[in-house]
Design a protein around this motif. Sequence first.
Motif, PDB file in Angstrom:
ATOM      1  N   GLU A 101     -29.978 -23.196  16.857  1.00  0.00           N
ATOM      2  CA  GLU A 101     -30.325 -23.305  16.649  1.00  0.00           C
ATOM      3  C   GLU A 101     -30.122 -25.237  16.566  1.00  0.00           C
ATOM      4  O   GLU A 101     -28.866 -25.267  17.032  1.00  0.00           O
ATOM      5  CB  GLU A 101     -29.364 -23.904  15.441  1.00  0.00           C
ATOM      6  N   VAL A 102     -30.849 -26.065  16.689  1.00  0.00           N
ATOM      7  CA  VAL A 102     -31.031 -27.707  16.902  1.00  0.00           C
ATOM      8  C   VAL A 102     -30.852 -28.274  15.240  1.00  0.00           C
ATOM      9  O   VAL A 102     -32.105 -27.598  14.451  1.00  0.00           O
ATOM     10  CB  VAL A 102     -31.383 -28.131  17.489  1.00  0.00           C
ATOM     11  N   ASP A 103     -29.517 -28.462  14.779  1.00  0.00           N
ATOM     12  CA  ASP A 103     -30.262 -29.202  13.047  1.00  0.00           C
ATOM     13  C   ASP A 103     -29.801 -30.691  13.927  1.00  0.00           C
ATOM     14  O   ASP A 103     -29.129 -31.705  13.518  1.00  0.00           O
ATOM     15  CB  ASP A 103     -28.182 -28.096  12.505  1.00  0.00           C
ATOM     16  N   LYS A 104     -31.197 -30.872  13.004  1.00  0.00           N
ATOM     17  CA  LYS A 104     -31.393 -32.666  13.204  1.00  0.00           C
ATOM     18  C   LYS A 104     -30.878 -33.466  11.934  1.00  0.00           C
ATOM     19  O   LYS A 104     -30.265 -34.377  12.582  1.00  0.00           O
ATOM     20  CB  LYS A 104     -32.555 -33.248  13.631  1.00  0.00           C
ATOM     21  N   GLU A 105     -30.601 -33.129  11.662  1.00  0.00           N
ATOM     22  CA  GLU A 105     -29.650 -33.327  10.148  1.00  0.00           C
ATOM     23  C   GLU A 105     -29.043 -33.429  10.089  1.00  0.00           C
ATOM     24  O   GLU A 105     -27.983 -34.578   9.700  1.00  0.00           O
ATOM     25  CB  GLU A 105     -30.521 -32.827   8.947  1.00  0.00           C
ATOM     26  N   CYS A 123     -31.687 -29.343  26.732  1.00  0.00           N
ATOM     27  CA  CYS A 123     -32.503 -29.053  25.051  1.00  0.00           C
ATOM     28  C   CYS A 123     -32.238 -29.766  24.311  1.00  0.00           C
ATOM     29  O   CYS A 123     -33.005 -29.880  23.224  1.00  0.00           O
ATOM     30  CB  CYS A 123     -32.284 -27.315  24.432  1.00  0.00           C
ATOM     31  N   VAL A 124     -31.014 -30.421  23.472  1.00  0.00           N
ATOM     32  CA  VAL A 124     -30.576 -31.330  22.867  1.00  0.00           C
ATOM     33  C   VAL A 124     -31.283 -32.478  23.206  1.00  0.00           C
ATOM     34  O   VAL A 124     -31.802 -33.186  22.516  1.00  0.00           O
ATOM     35  CB  VAL A 124     -28.940 -31.310  24.100  1.00  0.00           C
ATOM     36  N   GLU A 125     -31.658 -32.608  24.731  1.00  0.00           N
ATOM     37  CA  GLU A 125     -31.960 -33.994  25.231  1.00  0.00           C
ATOM     38  C   GLU A 125     -33.368 -33.703  24.447  1.00  0.00           C
ATOM     39  O   GLU A 125     -34.354 -34.881  23.860  1.00  0.00           O
ATOM     40  CB  GLU A 125     -32.200 -34.015  26.455  1.00  0.00           C
ATOM     41  N   LYS A 126     -34.311 -32.921  24.674  1.00  0.00           N
ATOM     42  CA  LYS A 126     -35.785 -32.864  24.104  1.00  0.00           C
ATOM     43  C   LYS A 126     -35.406 -32.779  22.655  1.00  0.00           C
ATOM     44  O   LYS A 126     -37.064 -33.286  22.303  1.00  0.00           O
ATOM     45  CB  LYS A 126     -36.040 -31.501  24.066  1.00  0.00           C
ATOM     46  N   GLU A 127     -34.637 -32.866  22.181  1.00  0.00           N
ATOM     47  CA  GLU A 127     -34.570 -33.369  20.406  1.00  0.00           C
ATOM     48  C   GLU A 127     -34.367 -34.622  19.960  1.00  0.00           C
ATOM     49  O   GLU A 127     -34.004 -34.168  18.999  1.00  0.00           O
ATOM     50  CB  GLU A 127     -34.205 -32.019  19.761  1.00  0.00           C
ATOM     51  N   GLY A 128     -34.290 -35.062  20.945  1.00  0.00           N
ATOM     52  CA  GLY A 128     -33.335 -36.668  20.885  1.00  0.00           C
ATOM     53  C   GLY A 128     -32.246 -37.203  20.216  1.00  0.00           C
ATOM     54  O   GLY A 128     -32.111 -37.801  19.772  1.00  0.00           O
ATOM     55  N   LEU A 129     -31.407 -35.951  21.082  1.00  0.00           N
ATOM     56  CA  LEU A 129     -29.949 -36.432  20.579  1.00  0.00           C
ATOM     57  C   LEU A 129     -28.989 -36.058  22.395  1.00  0.00           C
ATOM     58  O   LEU A 129     -29.677 -36.287  23.510  1.00  0.00           O
ATOM     59  CB  LEU A 129     -29.831 -34.851  20.186  1.00  0.00           C
ATOM     60  N   PHE A 130     -28.036 -35.964  21.702  1.00  0.00           N
ATOM     61  CA  PHE A 130     -26.785 -36.507  23.031  1.00  0.00           C
ATOM     62  C   PHE A 130     -25.575 -35.953  23.413  1.00  0.00           C
ATOM     63  O   PHE A 130     -25.367 -35.353  22.365  1.00  0.00           O
ATOM     64  CB  PHE A 130     -26.194 -38.288  23.128  1.00  0.00           C
ATOM     65  N   LEU A 214     -23.552 -33.615  17.874  1.00  0.00           N
ATOM     66  CA  LEU A 214     -24.495 -34.468  18.585  1.00  0.00           C
ATOM     67  C   LEU A 214     -23.700 -35.239  18.248  1.00  0.00           C
ATOM     68  O   LEU A 214     -23.824 -36.207  17.154  1.00  0.00           O
ATOM     69  CB  LEU A 214     -25.203 -33.218  19.536  1.00  0.00           C
ATOM     70  N   VAL A 215     -24.411 -36.736  19.003  1.00  0.00           N
ATOM     71  CA  VAL A 215     -24.509 -37.561  18.703  1.00  0.00           C
ATOM     72  C   VAL A 215     -25.820 -38.833  19.211  1.00  0.00           C
ATOM     73  O   VAL A 215     -26.668 -37.841  20.177  1.00  0.00           O
ATOM     74  CB  VAL A 215     -23.416 -38.560  19.604  1.00  0.00           C
ATOM     75  N   ALA A 216     -26.315 -39.286  18.697  1.00  0.00           N
ATOM     76  CA  ALA A 216     -27.765 -40.383  19.175  1.00  0.00           C
ATOM     77  C   ALA A 216     -27.518 -40.858  20.110  1.00  0.00           C
ATOM     78  O   ALA A 216     -26.880 -41.032  20.753  1.00  0.00           O
ATOM     79  CB  ALA A 216     -28.221 -41.379  17.764  1.00  0.00           C
ATOM     80  N   PRO A 217     -28.846 -40.715  21.164  1.00  0.00           N
ATOM     81  CA  PRO A 217     -28.097 -40.981  22.897  1.00  0.00           C
ATOM     82  C   PRO A 217     -28.004 -41.745  22.591  1.00  0.00           C
ATOM     83  O   PRO A 217     -28.774 -43.347  22.211  1.00  0.00           O
ATOM     84  CB  PRO A 217     -29.438 -40.903  22.791  1.00  0.00           C
TER      85      PRO A 217
END
Lengths: 486, 486
Positions: A101-105, A123-130, A214-217
């Motif tokens: 799961e990538v939980d963006k919230e 995977c994380v980069e694809k979802e705009g995370l870091f 994760l953090v925002a890129p």
Amino acid sequence: MADDKLIKALQDIVGAKGVISEKDRLEDYSHDEFSLPTIKNLPQVAVRPNNADDISKILKLANKENIPVTPRGGGTGLCGGCVPAKGGILILFDNLNKVLEVDKENLMVVVEAGVILKDLYACVEKEGLFFPPHPGDDTATIGGVVATNAGGSRAVKHGTVRNFIRGLEVVLPQGDIINIGGKFIKNSTGFSLLHLLIGSEGTLGIITKATISLVAPPKETSTLVVPYNTIHDAIKTVPTIMKNNALPLAIEFIEADAIELTEKFTGKDWPVKNANPVRHYSANGSASGVSNGTKEYLLIIVDGEKDEVERISEAIADMCLKNNAKDVFVADGKTKQKEILEFRSQMYEAMKPNCIETLDIVVPISEVVNHVEVVHKIEKEHKIWLPTYGHAGDGNAHTHIMKFGFKDGRPDFSVKKDWQQVYPVVRDLIHEDAKKRGGMVSGEHGIGLVKKEYLADFLDEKQIGFMKSIKGIVDPKGILNPDKIF
Amino acid sequence: MADDKLIKALQDIVGAKGVISEKDRLEDYSHDEFSLPTIKNLPQVAVRPNNADDISKILKLANKENIPVTPRGGGTGLCGGCVPAKGGILILFDNLNKVLEVDKENLMVVVEAGVILKDLYACVEKEGLFFPPHPGDDTATIGGVVATNAGGSRAVKHGTVRNFIRGLEVVLPQGDIINIGGKFIKNSTGFSLLHLLIGSEGTLGIITKATISLVAPPKETSTLVVPYNTIHDAIKTVPTIMKNNALPLAIEFIEADAIELTEKFTGKDWPVKNANPVRHYSANGSASGVSNGTKEYLLIIVDGEKDEVERISEAIADMCLKNNAKDVFVADGKTKQKEILEFRSQMYEAMKPNCIETLDIVVPISEVVNHVEVVHKIEKEHKIWLPTYGHAGDGNAHTHIMKFGFKDGRPDFSVKKDWQQVYPVVRDLIHEDAKKRGGMVSGEHGIGLVKKEYLADFLDEKQIGFMKSIKGIVDPKGILNPDKIF
């Protein structure tokens, strides 16, 4: 337990395809990246469980039959942590390779323990995370980097892997499956079993799943490469940079000699040699070149918004020049930065064929310069090349004990050192110096088999006794990853 | 052990002045900040050791004579963690109150465990450094905030106290003194006893000294106060803010009703009421006022360089307005910011005289809004005021179970609730909801005596068993801080 009986029992648990017992196929699992044959050992059998339940059943069987069990992630460790020191069953994680799961919230990702870093980043980069931590090898598994509390170059601003782990599914040595933590960020509910498991090198339980923050890129990054004429001046700059409110993502120190070897190994130039596409600030207003007498580089990665990155880069450049840097090359284009980091990643590969051991000493940041100077005294005295580089911002110095000689201030590739003679002397001396400076034997690699002999030098008897007792609670028969750490 | 014999033995260890045995003087040490008399208990004697050696001797005596020992820091806890539940010896830290070293090169401070936060902040600030965590009460001791892994409002960007602790001197329950960690930042040398001790609420050992990481102080800060007409809209804004690369130092949510009570208690206006000295961004271009129908505020602290603070503040203001904020007040002057934070600090003091219990629930950030909505349903249904505010950026919601009634959507100060009836029902319901949302019973206060009954709801039997066994290793007689956590 006899081979055929054990194989049959394991096949019943994971299916016929999941059990490997042919000697030639097992050979690859007899060691990790540590170079010496001293720690090699073959497992009786290797097995690919499909989930935590399979692992639970295997551990129950192993307890009943007194069979050692060793978990092996990507096999990228440097201390023999995944070597089946007592034979028995080796657990592979190829089938636990799903990003669940990538939980963006909540800025979290839930992964199985066998997911490799490369796949996690993608995977994380694809979802705009870091995911900030970047332990050297992209084929390391999540289970492995949690088990060693890995760090890597990008741990200065955000800390090591420990800081990002919120939840773990773990199979305890007797087969119980527990779920520690969750998707919450803070927790003061009882003792932190989470933090006890992180860094326990697979001796207290087998990690099967992780919930990771994760953090925002960063919007922008820039990479500064800073040549110095002396190692002293380069490392002396680091505490000054650390006193800034805005910390860089990474502060590495690298020796010019190690770069030269990497150039030979890869057939590629150190990307800042051709400084054309790189902005630079120089001490005297013109590019002074990097080759003439450069002994050491700092490699600094700054991230943030565009203005911020520029401001911080400029401030750091200024600090470097005040500390006698010859020049400051700033790569802000993506291609050039990637080139530099790829070159940096290949340095270990270049050293590896001739490296006996990579040390993993941490000392207080103020002591890095003194420690590295002592290492180079030892290098001169014992005529063995000891290139020392690593994570200056964390006080983590990786001395590479090489098979080459050392002469007139340079590695002497014509001399091959006999590792059985000079190596044990030199590593003792270096560890002694670390101890004297209030340091520790491992900053990020763990103890495994290779660094066990130093444990009692750095930790008192009571602490080791406490650790052993904790091990005894969950693994009274000592079947899980035996012989490690202690 | 008879009183006189015990007093004499303790006087021999710490000196005559260090032993308190008069009942009226002991009364103050029979409880912490938790309001109910249910957990109160007098110690047999209180003692002020001068150093770790004294504590070691006391613990050896206590083991020999089977006397319970309870450490008490500032007594600012909310769960009875420092209550001498079984009587015996209470250890006070007044004499362990020295800042031993400020190490500007390594950005660390070494302090004795009895140093209070107020003194730590002052000393660190004087040296041009910054300790980010800010647990509510400035008279809490370092030993106490480490023992509970305290958090507070400023844990969003830098994390809780855990993230700052590098080394601890600890006296184990049987009297052994160990020194864990040091001035190095990273460590993968054996199990992390450091992280096991942090948050163990004084049940595994008595912390006597801590080495703490600091950071460079932010150049600028600005404080945003953002009024909303609904609690929902306010809290819904938080995950959006968290998805930014530049995290604020703090993101708090506060109910307007709680602010009103604080105004009455302190006789001071909520500082943003008179919006004159505060810049603001408003939804319709003009100040909409804060009083008309405001139900909830976000309080956000942004730090960094001047430009950066302005940019982030503006970006956050924009996110708030898009989430139906009525206005965004930005205080960037030091005086106004101090006023706002002082008012925020006094909120707990205002609630205290009529608060039965402060809950400390954590849930995933995405669930805070749902959890708080359920709390307010319970509030309406059970006609009891349940003001809920706290650290929105960490998912940490402090519901205050008050003695007042609740009527027509407002606290009803004319009704005094009987705590023995509605309180246990309401706290069960709120914890049930937290559990359902994947939350945990304590985010930063610990379990102590007060929250013990919920432990088994949130942690499985195996985890609790593991924790109890760890306690059993170091404290076989169970003399240190007995009855806590489990």
